[in-house]
Design a protein around this motif. Structure first.
Motif, PDB file in Angstrom:
ATOM      1  N   TYR A  39      43.374  45.455  33.905  1.00 42.37           N
ATOM      2  CA  TYR A  39      44.212  44.578  34.372  1.00 42.37           C
ATOM      3  C   TYR A  39      45.721  44.999  34.100  1.00 42.37           C
ATOM      4  O   TYR A  39      45.962  46.015  33.431  1.00 42.37           O
ATOM      5  CB  TYR A  39      43.787  43.248  33.367  1.00 42.37           C
ATOM      6  CG  TYR A  39      42.777  42.888  33.528  1.00 42.37           C
ATOM      7  CD1 TYR A  39      42.324  42.153  34.658  1.00 42.37           C
ATOM      8  CD2 TYR A  39      41.770  42.885  32.436  1.00 42.37           C
ATOM      9  CE1 TYR A  39      41.154  41.476  34.447  1.00 42.37           C
ATOM     10  CE2 TYR A  39      40.748  42.086  32.368  1.00 42.37           C
ATOM     11  CZ  TYR A  39      40.170  41.413  33.434  1.00 42.37           C
ATOM     12  OH  TYR A  39      38.973  40.672  33.582  1.00 42.37           O
ATOM     13  N   ARG A  90      43.227  36.556  36.162  1.00 39.66           N
ATOM     14  CA  ARG A  90      43.825  37.882  35.282  1.00 39.66           C
ATOM     15  C   ARG A  90      44.642  38.700  36.245  1.00 39.66           C
ATOM     16  O   ARG A  90      45.418  39.259  35.991  1.00 39.66           O
ATOM     17  CB  ARG A  90      42.845  38.505  34.277  1.00 39.66           C
ATOM     18  CG  ARG A  90      42.591  37.841  32.868  1.00 39.66           C
ATOM     19  CD  ARG A  90      43.698  38.151  32.279  1.00 39.66           C
ATOM     20  NE  ARG A  90      44.247  39.309  31.859  1.00 39.66           N
ATOM     21  CZ  ARG A  90      43.646  40.368  31.082  1.00 39.66           C
ATOM     22  NH1 ARG A  90      42.808  39.752  30.110  1.00 39.66           N
ATOM     23  NH2 ARG A  90      44.310  41.392  30.775  1.00 39.66           N
ATOM     24  N   GLY A 130      37.705  38.298  30.834  1.00 33.65           N
ATOM     25  CA  GLY A 130      39.158  38.536  31.113  1.00 33.65           C
ATOM     26  C   GLY A 130      40.015  37.400  30.209  1.00 33.65           C
ATOM     27  O   GLY A 130      41.333  37.499  30.093  1.00 33.65           O
TER      28      GLY A 130
END
Length: 370
Positions: free
Chosen positions: A14, A145, A213
């Motif tokens: 991420y 995310r 996430g």
């Protein structure tokens, strides 16, 4: 370029987080500014949300990761909020257990076949595959995310077991939840059986959200105030504690980050001290309790979230500013997350929410620097 469908499956790599205010304050760390977000910040008060809804059924939005992601991001694009909360609904858990729910305009959620007696419990799907039944929520979280690009943390959530039980028996909203409370008096063992089933699913669901996430979790026990102290201890508090303990244990066992958890038990002002001692990092509260009273009951070892009356957003900017500043000053600049005392109402003006967010940030900077 990777597609949204492919991004739903990429549950790592991420973008780095740029604003970790809410995570720091949830963990008791010092912050230079009070973080702020609002319950139902992705919702009907935004014209862009109404545009999406005009073309899609409510639960279609929930079940379509790209749509859920889009409406989650809408308030983040407009306001300087310190967190996003995934767009979904607490009733996806009863749906996963096999119950059919329709969202009726002007009425809200309606269960086509609510639970009427303990015999109906056998009609619920047990031992469900949560990844299969609720995977669309996990996909929406993962996609969001990535799309947030690290701007703010993403909150995942679930309904509390008593609140879900109440909806499943009442068949919709109710001011008394008397049908559900009747179960507590008439069918005590069946009530606990249902609550235990819900806890098991909620725990797996919340852990799945972190795997997908989510960086913070909130449990909404929205109908806590219906119960009163004794019934709350017996049919809500003990199960809320189990959820927190099991989620954190399971995350640790899976070698996942043990994310902060928030409990919001609306109307349970009589139980703030108990709520602050069952493992949650943050205790949310509605507008019916004075911030100083709340702080005295909870202390300074647990972060507080809340609690501006949503109707205050109807006030003039002068009065709104006074109310916000008074609230912030009473709660204090540390171990505090600013929020409304319940979800933002559909007829609130977006400009008023923007003013709320800016006022919290600006006034908290003054408090921190004095």
């Amino acid at each position: 370029m990777i597609s949204d469908q492919d991004l739903c499956k990429v549950r790592d790599h991420y973008p780095p987080l740029k604003n970790d205010l809410i995570l720091r304050v949830a963990r008791g760390q010092h912050t230079e500014v009070i973080p702020v977000w609002t319950m139902r910040q992705a919702g009907r008060y935004l014209p862009e949300f109404r545009e999406v809804r005009s073309q899609n059924d409510f639960f279609t939005v929930c079940r379509t990761p790209s749509l859920a992601c889009e409406v989650t991001l809408q308030p983040i694009r407009r306001f300087n909020l310190d967190a996003a909360i995934i767009f979904s609904d607490i009733l996806v858990v009863p749906q996963a257990l096999g119950m059919n729910i329709e969202m009726i305009p002007g009425k809200g959620p309606i269960f086509t076949s609510p639970l009427e007696s303990p015999d109906d419990l056998k009609e619920l799907d047990r031992n469900i595959d949560v990844d299969e039944r609720l995977g669309y929520v996990f996909d929406a979280i993962t996609l969001t995310r990535h799309k947030l690009k690290g701007q703010v943390p993403l909150i995942g959530f679930a309904g509390g077991p008593w609140t879900l039980m109440a909806y499943m028996i009442e068949g919709g909203g109710s001011s008394t939840m008397s049908k559900a409370k009747k179960w507590l008096y008439r069918y005590e063992e069946a009530s606990h059986q249902l609550l235990r089933l819900l806890v098991d699913v909620i725990v797996e669901y919340l852990v799945g959200q972190v795997k997908a996430g989510a960086q913070l979790l909130q449990v909404f026990e929205s109908h806590a105030g219906i119960l009163g102290p004794d019934m709350f201890d017996k049919y809500s508090l003990t199960y809320l504690q189990q959820i927190c303990q099991k989620v954190k244990h399971n995350l640790e066992a899976a070698k996942l980050e043990v994310v902060p958890m928030i409990v919001f038990a609306k109307g349970a002002h009589y139980a703030l001290h108990q709520l602050s001692n069952i493992g949650y990092d943050v205790v949310g509260m509605d507008w019916t309790i004075d911030p100083e009273v709340a702080r005295n009951k909870i202390g300074h070892e647990v972060t507080i979230q809340g609690n501006l009356d949503p109707c205050t957003l109807y006030a003039s900017k002068t009065e709104l500013e006074e109310k916000i500043q008074k609230m912030v000053k009473k709660f204090g600049a540390q171990r505090y997350i600013a929020n409304l005392g319940h979800g933002i109402y559909p007829d609130a003006e977006p400009a008023q929410l923007d003013f709320f967010v800016r006022t919290v940030h600006e006034y908290s900077k003054k408090l921190t620097n004095t």
